[in-house]
Design an enzyme around this catalytic site. Structure first.
Site, mmCIF file in Angstrom:
data_model
loop_
_atom_site.group_PDB
_atom_site.id
_atom_site.type_symbol
_atom_site.label_atom_id
_atom_site.label_comp_id
_atom_site.label_asym_id
_atom_site.label_seq_id
_atom_site.Cartn_x
_atom_site.Cartn_y
_atom_site.Cartn_z
ATOM 1 N N HIS A 113 7.441 -26.660 -1.526
ATOM 2 C CA HIS A 113 6.612 -27.868 -2.293
ATOM 3 C C HIS A 113 5.489 -27.208 -2.957
ATOM 4 C CE1 HIS A 113 8.807 -30.986 0.080
ATOM 5 N NE2 HIS A 113 9.132 -29.978 0.716
ATOM 6 N N GLU A 136 0.662 -1.350 0.011
ATOM 7 C CA GLU A 136 -0.051 -0.110 0.034
ATOM 8 C C GLU A 136 0.918 1.019 -0.095
ATOM 9 O OE1 GLU A 136 -4.246 -0.874 1.757
ATOM 10 O OE2 GLU A 136 -3.296 0.711 2.992
ATOM 11 N N LYS A 147 -14.114 0.981 -3.489
ATOM 12 C CA LYS A 147 -15.237 1.263 -2.663
ATOM 13 C C LYS A 147 -16.381 2.261 -3.321
ATOM 14 C CE LYS A 147 -11.945 1.805 1.559
ATOM 15 N NZ LYS A 147 -11.615 2.842 2.433
HETATM 16 O O1 PA5 Z 1 -3.319 1.427 5.938
HETATM 17 C C1 PA5 Z 1 -4.468 1.870 5.664
HETATM 18 O O2 PA5 Z 1 -4.639 3.114 5.879
HETATM 19 C C2 PA5 Z 1 -5.858 1.019 5.410
HETATM 20 O O3 PA5 Z 1 -5.233 -0.325 5.216
HETATM 21 C C3 PA5 Z 1 -6.862 0.997 6.475
HETATM 22 O O4 PA5 Z 1 -6.237 0.749 7.745
HETATM 23 C C4 PA5 Z 1 -7.845 0.265 6.177
HETATM 24 O O5 PA5 Z 1 -8.549 0.581 4.886
HETATM 25 C C5 PA5 Z 1 -9.231 0.405 7.316
HETATM 26 O O6 PA5 Z 1 -9.416 1.715 7.196
HETATM 27 P P1 PA5 Z 1 -10.115 2.192 8.758
HETATM 28 O O7 PA5 Z 1 -9.243 2.149 9.765
HETATM 29 O O8 PA5 Z 1 -10.441 3.569 8.591
HETATM 30 O O9 PA5 Z 1 -11.319 1.551 8.591
#
Ligand code: PA5
Length: 446
Positions: free
Chosen positions: A308, A287, A422
């Site tokens: 494996h 990310e 989303k």
């Molecule tokens: O690293 C990040 O920002 C994301 O993975 C969020 O943690 C994830 O989308 C969850 O978001 P939130 O904590 O707002 O529900």
């Protein structure tokens, strides 16, 4: 030394002149991070977090963990992405992936709100039947669909079982300090809340209440975790020479390999307890780096299991990958191969040998085979399987991720790409405000 990086199995693949160039980019990325004048600089709270955290809240986390341990048999942690991976990684690494089956004086812990599976939620709801339950819902934005749906279901369950007043004592919320519907709702309902700091993004939040509350409930020493991270912060932020700073060295090596076309990094572990740690690492790097058409694709394996299944590919498939092997120097558990009089399986040459020796030998043999096959190996070793060393390793990967992202030229602290699915999902589900998009998407569906 808490953490060692060995570059012997990667150096032959690299060009010294290129290393020098990227070495200076790494140094300047470190300075940009510390000066807080680079991209995404409003999300750098994690850099000083191991020392500069809210001590009163830390004490409240410890008190809440004690209350949860006393009041329930089942603790449901609701969150997705950075709001659950860190806690789960630490609990499985330090306690066990089979934590719920262990004999223990802490509650079973289940993670929910990290999928939209009716099957999985129904199973979990039925696991809660006849047992005392507490929940911790974790969402920085407070609006993420997956945890919001799970929270509604488990809140209903608790209110039915204990009434609104009883449920209030069993619901713990970790979210933004003032923004978002979850915060507003929690304040109105009177739930105890913990804070995801404004300047710490989800995937960098394991050392905030996001990770610390569930981790403390599992019985892990969160003070040791923070101390390990604090010592790592002192080390990796001070030294500017990648040859003396393992964290900068890691950023240097992986960026050098990337520029040679090694676009996939595989995190390798030889212990199943590290499988969720690999998932945490994958989110952290995937990310942070995967944007603007750039980034190393983060993959992971547990060897020897995956030798494996994926071993063939790593040895001999497309040569666009390298491995980063994480191991623990001093094993936490011993088991020797028993002697057998008949020796039908021919294993007596190993009788009396500890499984750790065999596992380490598998690792040595695999590293040599894979480098012979053209897959460079970066070796990272921590001293012990304990909270202190794991805190150190977490900070090591976080800081290296910030440095690497800057060397790559991206903003490592945003995640604009996560929004695309989303928006489509909301539109297709008929969320108010998405009417035009719904029509446009439905016309495209076959
Ligand atoms: O690293 C990040 O920002 C994301 O993975 C969020 O943690 C994830 O989308 C969850 O978001 P939130 O904590 O707002 O529900």
């Amino acid at each position: 030394m808490t953490l060692k990086l060995n570059d012997a199995y990667v150096r032959p693949f690299l060009d010294e002149a290129q290393l020098a160039v990227i070495g200076s980019e790494v140094r300047s990325a470190q300075q940009t991070l510390l000066a807080k004048n680079g991209k995404g600089n409003d999300f750098l709270g994690w850099i000083t977090l191991p020392d500069d955290y809210d001590k009163d809240e830390f004490a409240r986390i410890q008190a809440a963990a004690e209350k949860i341990k006393k009041n329930c048999d089942v603790f449901i942690v609701i969150g997705i992405g950075g709001s659950y991976l860190g806690a789960r990684a630490v609990i499985e690494f330090l306690r066990s992936p089979m934590y719920n089956n262990l004999k223990k004086d802490t509650p079973d812990i289940y993670f929910s709100g990290c999928n939209i599976s009716a099957q999985s939620l129904n199973e979990l709801l039925s696991i809660c039947e006849g047992r005392d339950v507490c929940i911790n819902v974790i969402s920085k934005s407070g609006t993420t669909t997956e945890p919001a749906v799970a929270f509604r279901l488990f809140r209903n369950l608790l209110e039915k079982k204990y009434g609104k007043d009883g449920a209030r004592e069993r619901i713990f919320v970790t979210t933004d300090k003032e923004k978002g519907t979850l915060k507003q709702f929690s304040d109105e309902a009177g739930y105890e809340t913990f804070v995801v700091p404004d300047d710490v993004g989800g995937r960098f939040s394991v050392l905030t209440a996001v990770g610390l509350l569930p981790i403390a409930v599992s019985g892990v020493d969160i003070e040791q975790l923070m101390e390990g991270a604090s010592d790592a912060a002192a080390l990796y932020t001070a030294e500017t020479d990648p040859e003396k700073n393992a964290c900068l060295k890691y950023a240097l090596l992986r960026n050098s390999l990337y520029r040679q076309g090694k676009t996939t990094e595989i995190l390798v572990n030889y212990e199943p307890y590290a499988a969720m740690f690999n998932e945490w690492w994958k989110q952290l790097y995937g990310e942070s780096e995967g944007k603007d058409g750039k980034g190393l694709f983060p993959a992971s394996v547990i060897f020897s299991t995956d030798l494996h299944s994926l071993g063939q590919f790593v040895q001999d498939g497309t040569r666009n990958l390298f491995e980063t092997v994480v191991s623990v120097k001093n094993a936490s558990s011993q088991l020797a191969v028993p002697y057998d009089e008949a020796n039908v399986d021919g294993l007596n040459f190993l009788a009396g040998t500890d499984l750790n020796t065999i596992n380490q030998t598998a690792m040595k043999g695999t590293v040599l085979a894979h480098i012979d096959g053209g897959a460079p190996n970066i070796m990272i070793e921590i001293e012990e399987k304990n909270a202190y060393c794991l805190g150190h390793l977490i900070y090591f990967f976080e800081f290296a991720c910030g440095v690497s992202g800057y060397v790559l030229g991206v903003n490592p602290f945003d995640q604009p790409g996560v929004e695309a699915y989303k928006k489509n999902m909301f539109a297709l589900l008929g969320k108010p405000g998405y009417e035009d998009r719904k029509k446009e998407l439905e016309a495209r569906l076959q």
